[in-house]
Design a protein around this motif. Sequence first.
Motif, mmCIF file in Angstrom:
data_model
loop_
_atom_site.group_PDB
_atom_site.id
_atom_site.type_symbol
_atom_site.label_atom_id
_atom_site.label_comp_id
_atom_site.label_asym_id
_atom_site.label_seq_id
_atom_site.Cartn_x
_atom_site.Cartn_y
_atom_site.Cartn_z
ATOM 1 N N ARG A 194 15.014 -7.217 71.868
ATOM 2 C CA ARG A 194 16.435 -7.570 71.918
ATOM 3 C C ARG A 194 16.921 -7.687 73.364
ATOM 4 N N VAL A 195 16.458 -6.808 74.244
ATOM 5 C CA VAL A 195 16.823 -6.893 75.663
ATOM 6 C C VAL A 195 16.332 -8.223 76.228
ATOM 7 N N ASP A 196 15.101 -8.602 75.899
ATOM 8 C CA ASP A 196 14.548 -9.866 76.385
ATOM 9 C C ASP A 196 15.363 -11.052 75.857
ATOM 10 N N GLU A 197 15.723 -11.000 74.570
ATOM 11 C CA GLU A 197 16.514 -12.070 73.964
ATOM 12 C C GLU A 197 17.901 -12.161 74.609
ATOM 13 N N LEU A 198 18.557 -11.003 74.784
ATOM 14 C CA LEU A 198 19.885 -10.994 75.419
ATOM 15 C C LEU A 198 19.817 -11.541 76.840
ATOM 16 N N THR A 199 18.793 -11.148 77.576
ATOM 17 C CA THR A 199 18.636 -11.612 78.953
ATOM 18 C C THR A 199 18.479 -13.123 78.991
ATOM 19 N N ARG A 200 17.698 -13.664 78.069
ATOM 20 C CA ARG A 200 17.501 -15.111 77.998
ATOM 21 C C ARG A 200 18.828 -15.819 77.700
ATOM 22 N N ILE A 201 19.559 -15.319 76.704
ATOM 23 C CA ILE A 201 20.848 -15.907 76.320
ATOM 24 C C ILE A 201 21.847 -15.828 77.475
ATOM 25 N N VAL A 202 21.949 -14.654 78.080
ATOM 26 C CA VAL A 202 22.908 -14.447 79.171
ATOM 27 C C VAL A 202 22.580 -15.337 80.362
ATOM 28 N N ASN A 203 21.303 -15.494 80.676
ATOM 29 C CA ASN A 203 20.936 -16.353 81.804
ATOM 30 C C ASN A 203 21.361 -17.803 81.563
ATOM 31 N N LYS A 204 21.263 -18.273 80.319
ATOM 32 C CA LYS A 204 21.742 -19.627 79.997
ATOM 33 C C LYS A 204 23.255 -19.714 80.179
ATOM 34 N N LEU A 205 23.968 -18.687 79.709
ATOM 35 C CA LEU A 205 25.426 -18.681 79.838
ATOM 36 C C LEU A 205 25.865 -18.550 81.297
ATOM 37 N N ILE A 206 25.116 -17.788 82.073
ATOM 38 C CA ILE A 206 25.417 -17.653 83.505
ATOM 39 C C ILE A 206 25.309 -19.023 84.173
ATOM 40 N N ALA A 207 24.257 -19.759 83.826
ATOM 41 C CA ALA A 207 24.087 -21.106 84.392
ATOM 42 C C ALA A 207 25.261 -21.994 84.003
ATOM 43 N N LYS A 208 25.725 -21.877 82.761
ATOM 44 C CA LYS A 208 26.860 -22.680 82.287
ATOM 45 C C LYS A 208 28.132 -22.338 83.067
ATOM 46 N N VAL A 209 28.372 -21.033 83.270
ATOM 47 C CA VAL A 209 29.558 -20.602 84.016
ATOM 48 C C VAL A 209 29.486 -21.106 85.458
ATOM 49 N N LYS A 210 28.309 -21.033 86.064
ATOM 50 C CA LYS A 210 28.157 -21.514 87.443
ATOM 51 C C LYS A 210 28.354 -23.028 87.525
ATOM 52 N N ASP A 211 27.878 -23.751 86.515
ATOM 53 C CA ASP A 211 28.022 -25.211 86.508
ATOM 54 C C ASP A 211 29.460 -25.651 86.278
ATOM 55 N N THR A 212 30.140 -25.034 85.320
ATOM 56 C CA THR A 212 31.485 -25.471 84.937
ATOM 57 C C THR A 212 32.593 -24.736 85.678
ATOM 58 N N GLY A 213 32.313 -23.522 86.148
ATOM 59 C CA GLY A 213 33.344 -22.724 86.802
ATOM 60 C C GLY A 213 34.334 -22.131 85.818
ATOM 61 N N GLU A 214 34.017 -22.217 84.516
ATOM 62 C CA GLU A 214 34.911 -21.698 83.481
ATOM 63 C C GLU A 214 34.317 -20.466 82.810
ATOM 64 N N ALA A 215 35.203 -19.594 82.336
ATOM 65 C CA ALA A 215 34.777 -18.385 81.634
ATOM 66 C C ALA A 215 34.139 -18.756 80.291
ATOM 67 N N VAL A 216 33.145 -17.973 79.883
ATOM 68 C CA VAL A 216 32.458 -18.208 78.610
ATOM 69 C C VAL A 216 32.428 -16.903 77.818
ATOM 70 N N PRO A 217 32.996 -16.920 76.595
ATOM 71 C CA PRO A 217 32.937 -15.710 75.756
ATOM 72 C C PRO A 217 31.601 -15.637 75.015
ATOM 73 N N MET A 218 31.170 -14.419 74.739
ATOM 74 C CA MET A 218 29.947 -14.198 73.964
ATOM 75 C C MET A 218 30.329 -13.673 72.581
ATOM 76 N N LYS A 219 29.352 -13.604 71.696
ATOM 77 C CA LYS A 219 29.573 -13.044 70.364
ATOM 78 C C LYS A 219 29.718 -11.528 70.476
ATOM 79 N N PRO A 220 30.398 -10.891 69.516
ATOM 80 C CA PRO A 220 30.505 -9.424 69.528
ATOM 81 C C PRO A 220 29.133 -8.757 69.484
ATOM 82 N N MET A 221 29.050 -7.590 70.109
ATOM 83 C CA MET A 221 27.791 -6.828 70.132
ATOM 84 C C MET A 221 28.092 -5.353 70.332
ATOM 85 N N SER A 222 27.068 -4.541 70.163
ATOM 86 C CA SER A 222 27.222 -3.085 70.297
ATOM 87 C C SER A 222 27.480 -2.713 71.757
ATOM 88 N N SER A 223 27.950 -1.495 71.969
ATOM 89 C CA SER A 223 28.230 -1.030 73.333
ATOM 90 C C SER A 223 26.943 -0.976 74.155
#
Length: 179
Positions: A117-146
């Motif tokens: 799950r850590v590996d999967e989250l890291t992969r997902i987050v890295n894609k979203l980080i790239a999107k935020v850097k490209d667009t300059g806009e905030a990106v919400p994620m799905k709900p998750m545990s603390s």
Amino acid sequence: MSEELNETVVDETEVQAPEAAESAESSVKALEEEGDIAADYLEELLDIFDLDGDIDIDVRQGRAYLEVTANGDSNLRLISDPETVEALQELTRLAVQVKTTNFSRLILDVGGSRQARVDELTRIVNKLIAKVKDTGEAVPMKPMSSYERKIVHDVISEAGLVSESEGEGRERHIVIKPS
């Protein structure tokens, strides 16, 4: 008078250092006890469901950490789905709380599902980080545990971006923002 003051400060420091060490040691002992209680509970569950597994107990980052593993061809995969592990973790926490009367923050891993799950989250987050850097806009994620939010916040911080948790209860989620 100045010498007396210095002696007092030195004496207080000498007294506080062993107390701090004792406090840390008693905290680790309490977490180890929590781990033992949780392991006993999990062993009973594994026996009831006729599942094979070994339980390792560790103390990491101020939490009891239990890992259920099995060698070779094991039926442990039946309960290693992340949602199932989350539910088992909550049941185990409740069992510990009943015995200790203290809130438990233990972490349960079954068959390496946490690392997956850590590996999967890291992969997902890295894609979203790239999107935020490209667009300059905030990106919400799905709900998750603390626990998962903590992992995500750390990955985002390492990338030099900003993240905030928003929402309440089961709807709590992270928003990744440009720095």
